[in-house]
Every structure is written in structure tokens, then in C-alpha cells.
Design a protein around this motif. Structure first.
Motif, mmCIF file in Angstrom:
data_model
loop_
_atom_site.group_PDB
_atom_site.id
_atom_site.type_symbol
_atom_site.label_atom_id
_atom_site.label_comp_id
_atom_site.label_asym_id
_atom_site.label_seq_id
_atom_site.Cartn_x
_atom_site.Cartn_y
_atom_site.Cartn_z
ATOM 1 N N LYS A 98 0.832 -1.203 0.000
ATOM 2 C CA LYS A 98 0.000 0.000 0.000
ATOM 3 C C LYS A 98 0.870 1.257 0.000
ATOM 4 O O LYS A 98 0.580 2.224 -0.703
ATOM 5 N N GLU A 99 1.943 1.210 0.760
ATOM 6 C CA GLU A 99 2.835 2.366 0.866
ATOM 7 C C GLU A 99 3.539 2.653 -0.464
ATOM 8 O O GLU A 99 3.634 3.801 -0.888
ATOM 9 N N ILE A 100 4.038 1.614 -1.111
ATOM 10 C CA ILE A 100 4.711 1.793 -2.403
ATOM 11 C C ILE A 100 3.725 2.321 -3.442
ATOM 12 O O ILE A 100 4.060 3.213 -4.238
ATOM 13 N N ASN A 101 2.516 1.798 -3.469
ATOM 14 C CA ASN A 101 1.505 2.294 -4.404
ATOM 15 C C ASN A 101 1.178 3.760 -4.132
ATOM 16 O O ASN A 101 0.981 4.540 -5.073
ATOM 17 N N ALA A 102 1.126 4.152 -2.855
ATOM 18 C CA ALA A 102 0.855 5.549 -2.508
ATOM 19 C C ALA A 102 1.988 6.456 -2.980
ATOM 20 O O ALA A 102 1.741 7.532 -3.524
ATOM 21 N N VAL A 103 3.232 6.024 -2.790
ATOM 22 C CA VAL A 103 4.384 6.808 -3.246
ATOM 23 C C VAL A 103 4.364 6.930 -4.769
ATOM 24 O O VAL A 103 4.613 8.001 -5.320
ATOM 25 N N ALA A 104 4.030 5.848 -5.461
ATOM 26 C CA ALA A 104 3.968 5.885 -6.927
ATOM 27 C C ALA A 104 2.880 6.840 -7.410
ATOM 28 O O ALA A 104 3.096 7.599 -8.368
ATOM 29 N N ALA A 105 1.731 6.823 -6.771
ATOM 30 C CA ALA A 105 0.641 7.730 -7.147
ATOM 31 C C ALA A 105 1.039 9.179 -6.899
ATOM 32 O O ALA A 105 0.761 10.066 -7.719
ATOM 33 N N PHE A 106 1.710 9.423 -5.794
ATOM 34 C CA PHE A 106 2.188 10.764 -5.473
ATOM 35 C C PHE A 106 3.200 11.221 -6.518
ATOM 36 O O PHE A 106 3.123 12.337 -7.040
ATOM 37 N N ALA A 107 4.150 10.338 -6.841
ATOM 38 C CA ALA A 107 5.180 10.673 -7.835
ATOM 39 C C ALA A 107 4.557 10.963 -9.197
ATOM 40 O O ALA A 107 4.980 11.883 -9.896
ATOM 41 N N LYS A 108 3.538 10.193 -9.557
ATOM 42 C CA LYS A 108 2.860 10.430 -10.830
ATOM 43 C C LYS A 108 2.174 11.793 -10.824
ATOM 44 O O LYS A 108 2.235 12.536 -11.806
ATOM 45 N N MET A 162 2.935 13.198 5.083
ATOM 46 C CA MET A 162 2.910 11.739 5.004
ATOM 47 C C MET A 162 3.756 11.252 3.828
ATOM 48 O O MET A 162 4.556 10.328 3.959
ATOM 49 N N MET A 163 3.608 11.893 2.668
ATOM 50 C CA MET A 163 4.380 11.488 1.494
ATOM 51 C C MET A 163 5.852 11.794 1.674
ATOM 52 O O MET A 163 6.709 11.031 1.233
ATOM 53 N N ASN A 164 6.162 12.877 2.351
ATOM 54 C CA ASN A 164 7.559 13.196 2.645
ATOM 55 C C ASN A 164 8.187 12.071 3.467
ATOM 56 O O ASN A 164 9.300 11.615 3.178
ATOM 57 N N GLN A 165 7.473 11.590 4.473
ATOM 58 C CA GLN A 165 7.977 10.488 5.296
ATOM 59 C C GLN A 165 8.120 9.207 4.475
ATOM 60 O O GLN A 165 9.101 8.487 4.608
ATOM 61 N N LYS A 215 11.481 7.135 3.653
ATOM 62 C CA LYS A 215 11.577 5.743 4.073
ATOM 63 C C LYS A 215 11.959 4.829 2.912
ATOM 64 O O LYS A 215 12.752 3.916 3.067
ATOM 65 N N HIS A 216 11.419 5.084 1.729
ATOM 66 C CA HIS A 216 11.617 4.166 0.610
ATOM 67 C C HIS A 216 12.746 4.574 -0.331
ATOM 68 O O HIS A 216 13.292 3.725 -1.030
ATOM 69 N N LEU A 217 13.094 5.847 -0.386
ATOM 70 C CA LEU A 217 14.080 6.275 -1.382
ATOM 71 C C LEU A 217 15.368 6.851 -0.815
ATOM 72 O O LEU A 217 16.407 6.757 -1.446
ATOM 73 N N ILE A 218 15.336 7.449 0.318
ATOM 74 C CA ILE A 218 16.524 8.100 0.856
ATOM 75 C C ILE A 218 17.524 7.080 1.393
ATOM 76 O O ILE A 218 18.651 7.401 1.685
ATOM 77 N N ILE A 219 17.118 5.839 1.471
ATOM 78 C CA ILE A 219 18.034 4.807 1.941
ATOM 79 C C ILE A 219 19.089 4.452 0.897
ATOM 80 O O ILE A 219 20.018 3.718 1.173
#
Length: 110
Positions: free
Chosen positions: A11-21, A90-93, A97-101
């Protein structure tokens, strides 16, 4: 190639992808930047401030609003827009979490 099967992802990855789009268009980034710099609702003429045609601005505002990135409230004959801080934070976090690593990459590849 078939359609992307989003159910294979969290769910989190899908949310990040939707935000990025949603933010993946230069005009939308300019609108977001403008709203972030104001730190308040903007009721004025975004066309004059950003320099794009009214239909273009409206199209991008609609996409940003549908993604939950901005909010719009009607005040008289105009709509005032601002960043949806809950969604933004929320999207910043999630992005952190998913990309800054990703570590700093060295240029010795290929």
C-alpha cells in the motif's frame, strides 16, 4: 507488455507511486512550489503568477487535488488553493523511508 499489477506491491509503495505520478509534471511542480513558498491559501490569479493558460492551470490543479496534494475551498467567486499538509508530510515520510536509503553512488559503474 501488460498492465502493472499494483496488488503485487505494498500500500505504501503504491501511494508513493501515485504521489510521484501526480507531481511528475513540470507545471504541477511549479504550482506546488508556488503554494509551498506562500505557506498560505492562494486565492489570486495563478495564471498571472505562473504564466500558463487558465485551462492548463485548471487541469493541473484538478490532478493535484484528486491526488490529495492540494486542497481547494470556495471563497466567493474564486477557489483558494493550499498544500494539504497532512498528505504532504505523510508522502515526505514515505519518500524518505523508501528512497533516501539509497547510498551515494560512485561514478565507476559501466
Amino acid at each position: 507488455m501488460g498492465l502493472t499489477k499494483t496488488e503485487h506491491f505494498t500500500k505504501e509503495i503504491n501511494a508513493v507511486a501515485a504521489f510521484a505520478k501526480a507531481v511528475g509534471h513540470p507545471a504541477r511542480l511549479v504550482i506546488i512550489k508556488y503554494l509551498l513558498e506562500r505557506e498560505t491559501c492562494v486565492c489570486g490569479d495563478l495564471v498571472k503568477e505562473i504564466g500558463l493558460a487558465q485551462p492548463t492551470i485548471s487541469q493541473h490543479l484538478k490532478a493535484l487535488k484528486e491526488a490529495g496534494i492540494i486542497r481547494g475551498t470556495v471563497e466567493g467567486a474564486s477557489i483558494c488553493y493550499c498544500i494539504n499538509t497532512d498528505k504532504w508530510n505523510m508522502m515526505n515520510q514515505e519518500l524518505r523511508k523508501h528512497l533516501i536509503i539509497i547510498p551515494n553512488l560512485k561514478s565507476d559503474c559501466c
